[in-house]
Every structure is written in C-alpha cells, then in structure tokens.
Design an enzyme around this catalytic site. Structure first.
Site, PDB file in Angstrom:
ATOM      1  N   HIS A 128      35.434  16.153 -25.964  1.00  0.00           N
ATOM      2  CA  HIS A 128      36.367  16.971 -26.750  1.00  0.00           C
ATOM      3  C   HIS A 128      37.778  16.656 -26.239  1.00  0.00           C
ATOM      4  CE1 HIS A 128      38.414  20.766 -27.872  1.00  0.00           C
ATOM      5  NE2 HIS A 128      37.405  21.016 -28.693  1.00  0.00           N
ATOM      6  N   ASP A 205      32.335  19.564 -18.603  1.00  0.00           N
ATOM      7  CA  ASP A 205      32.709  20.494 -19.663  1.00  0.00           C
ATOM      8  C   ASP A 205      31.417  21.143 -20.177  1.00  0.00           C
ATOM      9  OD1 ASP A 205      33.254  21.708 -22.079  1.00  0.00           O
ATOM     10  OD2 ASP A 205      34.473  20.067 -22.872  1.00  0.00           O
ATOM     11  N   GLN A 208      29.572  23.737 -24.513  1.00  0.00           N
ATOM     12  CA  GLN A 208      28.492  23.764 -25.494  1.00  0.00           C
ATOM     13  C   GLN A 208      27.127  23.862 -24.830  1.00  0.00           C
ATOM     14  OE1 GLN A 208      28.957  24.039 -28.690  1.00  0.00           O
ATOM     15  NE2 GLN A 208      31.106  23.474 -28.907  1.00  0.00           N
ATOM     16  N   LYS A 231      32.205  31.098 -27.221  1.00  0.00           N
ATOM     17  CA  LYS A 231      31.060  30.395 -27.827  1.00  0.00           C
ATOM     18  C   LYS A 231      29.736  30.994 -27.355  1.00  0.00           C
ATOM     19  CE  LYS A 231      33.626  26.036 -27.889  1.00  0.00           C
ATOM     20  NZ  LYS A 231      34.132  25.890 -29.243  1.00  0.00           N
ATOM     21  N   CYS A 369      37.886  17.922 -32.969  1.00  0.00           N
ATOM     22  CA  CYS A 369      38.630  17.683 -31.708  1.00  0.00           C
ATOM     23  C   CYS A 369      37.973  16.553 -30.920  1.00  0.00           C
ATOM     24  CB  CYS A 369      38.727  18.939 -30.855  1.00  0.00           C
ATOM     25  SG  CYS A 369      39.540  20.304 -31.681  1.00  0.00           S
TER      26      CYS A 369
HETATM   27  N1  PLP Z   1      34.961  21.314 -24.959  1.00  0.00           N
HETATM   28  C1  PLP Z   1      34.053  21.379 -25.946  1.00  0.00           C
HETATM   29  C2  PLP Z   1      32.848  20.493 -25.867  1.00  0.00           C
HETATM   30  C3  PLP Z   1      34.234  22.253 -27.013  1.00  0.00           C
HETATM   31  O1  PLP Z   1      33.319  22.289 -27.992  1.00  0.00           O
HETATM   32  C4  PLP Z   1      35.380  23.082 -27.039  1.00  0.00           C
HETATM   33  C5  PLP Z   1      35.630  23.990 -28.169  1.00  0.00           C
HETATM   34  O2  PLP Z   1      35.444  23.642 -29.316  1.00  0.00           O
HETATM   35  C6  PLP Z   1      36.292  22.991 -25.985  1.00  0.00           C
HETATM   36  C7  PLP Z   1      36.042  22.096 -24.962  1.00  0.00           C
HETATM   37  C8  PLP Z   1      37.521  23.832 -25.930  1.00  0.00           C
HETATM   38  O3  PLP Z   1      37.189  25.159 -25.739  1.00  0.00           O
HETATM   39  P1  PLP Z   1      38.319  26.283 -25.833  1.00  0.00           P
HETATM   40  O4  PLP Z   1      39.110  25.974 -27.081  1.00  0.00           O
HETATM   41  O5  PLP Z   1      37.563  27.539 -25.918  1.00  0.00           O
HETATM   42  O6  PLP Z   1      39.153  26.183 -24.615  1.00  0.00           O
END
Ligand code: PLP
Length: 411
Positions: A128, A205, A208, A231, A369
């Site tokens: 992401h 990260d 998910q 999430k 993203c």
């Molecule tokens: N990393 C992953 C894999 C994500 O799916 C997301 C959110 O869509 C993020 C990071 C970013 O999360 P946040 O916007 O809650 O900081």
C-alpha cells in the site's frame, strides 16, 4: 452453508449486531463488500464511544478528578486489551491514528537518523502507498536506495527473489502481511527470520491481517508491526505500532508536546518512557475505548471463527464470480484473505462499481492505494469486493447476480 465455518455461531445474530447493515441504498438492501476499505461497527463499539462522551469524558493522564481517572483507566485498559489481542506487551504498543501514522513513525524516528548513502530499503510490489511513500521520503533525505521484491503470476511474493535482494547494504525490509488488493497472505514469519539472520530490521504492515486472523505478533519475529483500528470494527483514527522494546528505547520522539514528557525546561526536556514518548498531545480517547470494545467483540466471536467464516465466503464468491463471462480475477494465492480484485472484459472498473451501487452493492474500484501493483498488472484500476464475517452467502449471490446484470447492461 459450510458447517465448519458456522462453528455453532449464529451468524445471523452476529450480523444483527451491525445496525448499518440493515439499511437500504437506492431502494435496495445494502450489500456491503468494502470492508478492506473500512469495516462496519457493531453496536457495542458505537455504544462504548457514546457512553464515554455521555458519562466519562475527560482528558487522560492529566487530571486527578474522578472523570480524569476514569478516562485514563479506560484508555489504558483499551491498550491492554489490544496488547492481549495481538499477544504483545502493552508498553510496547504505541497508540496512534492508524497504520499510516505508525509507518511514518518508524520512517522518521527509526530510519531517518540511521540510514545513509549506500544503504538500501527493500519493499514488495504489493505494498500500500502507506508502506512506500514514507520510505521514499526517507530515501530522498538519507541517500538510501529502494529495491523492490516482485510477484509470481498468482500474485504471491517471489520469496526466493526477495531473499536474493537481501544483500549486506539492506538495512530495512518493509512488507505487508496481507495484500489489500490481492488478498495474498505473505509468509511473514519465515521472511522475518531470514531478514533477522542478515541483521535486517523488518517493518510489517498488518492492516489487512489483524481484522481477519488470530495474530501472535510476538511469534512473528518482526521488529515493527502496524495495525489500523477502523478495519477491525473499531473507530476511525485509531491504530497502533508494536515495536521491540529496544527500538522504542533507542528511537527519538516523532512529535513533541504534552503527554510525551517527564520534565520540560528551557535548557532541555526529559522525555517520558515508551510508549508515551511517542504519544504527544491529547489522543483519540473515545476512539481507543471503542477499539477496546471492538477487540472484546472480535475476541468473543473468536478470530479462528472469523477466519473460517470469511474463507467460506471467499470460496463461494470466487467460484460464483469465476462463472461470470469475461471476469478476470487478480490474485490466486494459495493462502488468501477474503478479498477479490477483478475486472470484467470491456468494462471500466468505475462504471462497474457505479452500476453495482445502484443495485445496492458497495464494492471499491480504483488503484486501491497500490499504484505499483496496478503497473505490474498493466491496468489503471480494478474492482475489489472484500468480505467480512458479517457478510452472508446470500449477499455473495446477490453481488454476483448484480454483476452479471450490470455486465449485460455494459455489453
Ligand atoms: N496498509 C494497507 C495494506 C491498507 O489496506 C491500508 C488501508 O487501506 C493502509 C495501509 C492505511 O491504513 P490507514 O489509512 O488506516 O492508515
């Protein structure tokens, strides 16, 4: 539908815990298939936030009055619940606004003071943007370079290719536990072990992963692990960074202000201990109390049950979707979370999502993203249906029937 996935749980009652799922959209029952974007909230989470503002609202770690004590206890109680859920120590858990903040905290506080020209960062193609852009900013400022681990045709990480990149110049490896686009679950434990053998710090990260399976971060062997609360049935603006204690002790604060100090003098400031050293200013108190309630909620169902239920929905949806003419599914990993990215021949992703919305079906379309992943597949966007335990098999059927109808309209 699937006895193992049902595990004696009354999923209809579970679903009824989510007030929003009872609403209609465009005169049709809502079919919410965008939980990878943000999850819906059970009444217990909404009530916990409401109760805090109605009955306990005060700032934390400052006031000695009763409300201040109640607020602080509830806030720190949420940290303890989350720590238990992730199998880590509460004092290794920095509460923050989400994964984006957590990864930036590592980038600015751990990496920026350490990296220098000649050093390298390894990322994967399926990250992401939140696990790409902070490292690019650090690389620009330190002179470090970024290397990218590529994917196999099924959308899995080319693990041998990744290991080949882990040369002595590599100081940091950033990887997602679960891809938000492909659903691919990466073998994080094995990869972190290999990285650690080479003295490379790992940043995972977990945005998910935390909503979908039981996590034991202590057993993963990583150095940093980021999660985001919204999430996993929690409020927006909540999340956490877990870090090994030695890193937290060695890292300078990211933001300065109240809460993160022991003593401030004009000739120097003594910082608070971790994790408070990284929690400057008034936090999202109500949000974290809500996240504590979300953790209670998920724990009561049991994450193994959540995972089994979602796997059954994924198997059903994959089979039904594959039977629709012209559907191309992106990501066929053997270990996959309940996310399906797809395109339909001759139709733009946004058109499909817009027409599905008119049928009451909420999916996401776009780059998710993850521009580098879209570049890998040579497409500007995909559609993504993402499932949570509160979805039903009837919803899977409604989604696929709506897609077949929409496809005919666009043909
Ligand atoms: N990393 C992953 C894999 C994500 O799916 C997301 C959110 O869509 C993020 C990071 C970013 O999360 P946040 O916007 O809650 O900081």
């Amino acid at each position: 539908m699937n006895a193992a996935a049902d595990a004696g749980i009354d999923w209809a009652r579970v679903r009824a815990d989510f007030p929003l799922l009872a609403r209609e959209v465009h005169g049709k029952p809502l079919v919410y298939l965008d939980s990878a974007n943000t999850g819906q909230k059970p009444a217990s989470v909404i009530d916990a936030v409401d109760d805090f503002y109605r009955n306990h609202n005060a700032n934390v770690s400052r006031a000695v009055h009763a409300l201040g004590t109640e607020a602080t206890e509830a806030y720190e109680g949420a940290r303890r619940k989350l720590a238990r859920f992730l199998n880590v120590r509460p004092d290794e858990l920095v509460l923050c606004s989400g994964t984006t903040f957590a990864l930036n905290l590592v980038a600015y506080s751990w990496a920026l003071p350490r990296l220098q020209p000649g050093d390298a960062i390894v990322l994967t193609r399926m990250e992401h943007h939140a696990n790409i852009v902070p490292w690019q900013l650090v690389a620009q400022r330190t002179g470090a370079t970024i290397k990218v681990a590529e994917l196999t045709d099924s959308g899995e990480l080319d693990v041998d290719g990744l290991y080949a990149l882990l040369t002595p110049d590599v100081k940091l490896l950033g990887l997602t536990h679960v891809s938000n686009v492909l659903g691919t679950v990466n073998p994080v434990r094995e990869i972190c072990r290999e990285a650690r053998r080479r003295g490379i710090v790992t940043v995972v990260d977990g945005s998910q992963a935390a909503p979908h399976r039981a996590l034991d971060i202590a057993a993963l062997g990583c150095d940093f692990y980021a999660i985001t609360g919204h999430k996993m049935c929690g409020p927006t603006g909540t999340g956490a960074l877990w870090a090994r204690r030695e890193h937290l002790a060695a890292m300078p604060p990211f933001l300065g202000g109240g809460e993160m100090i022991k003593e401030v003098r004009f000739d120097g400031t003594v910082f608070n201990d971790a994790p408070h050293k990284f929690e400057a200013g008034t936090p999202n108190i109500a949000g974290f109390i809500g996240l504590g309630a979300a953790v209670d909620y998920l724990s009561a169902i049991g994450m193994d049950h959540v995972e089994a239920r979602e796997q059954a929905l994924l198997a059903h949806a994959t089979e039904a979707l594959s039977a629709v003419d012209g559907v191309r599914i992106f990501g066929r990993a053997a270990d996959k979370a309940a996310v399906i990215s797809f395109l339909v021949d001759g139709a733009h992703a946004h058109d499909l999502a817009t027409l599905l919305d008119l049928e009451g079906v909420a999916i996401r379309s776009g780059h998710h993203c993850a521009h580098p992943l879209m570049q890998h597949f040579g497409v500007p966007a995909t559609c993504r249906a993402s499932f949570a335990f509160y979805n039903t098999h009837d919803e899977v059927d409604a989604f696929v029937a709506a897609l077949a109808k929409v496809r005919r309209l666009l043909a």
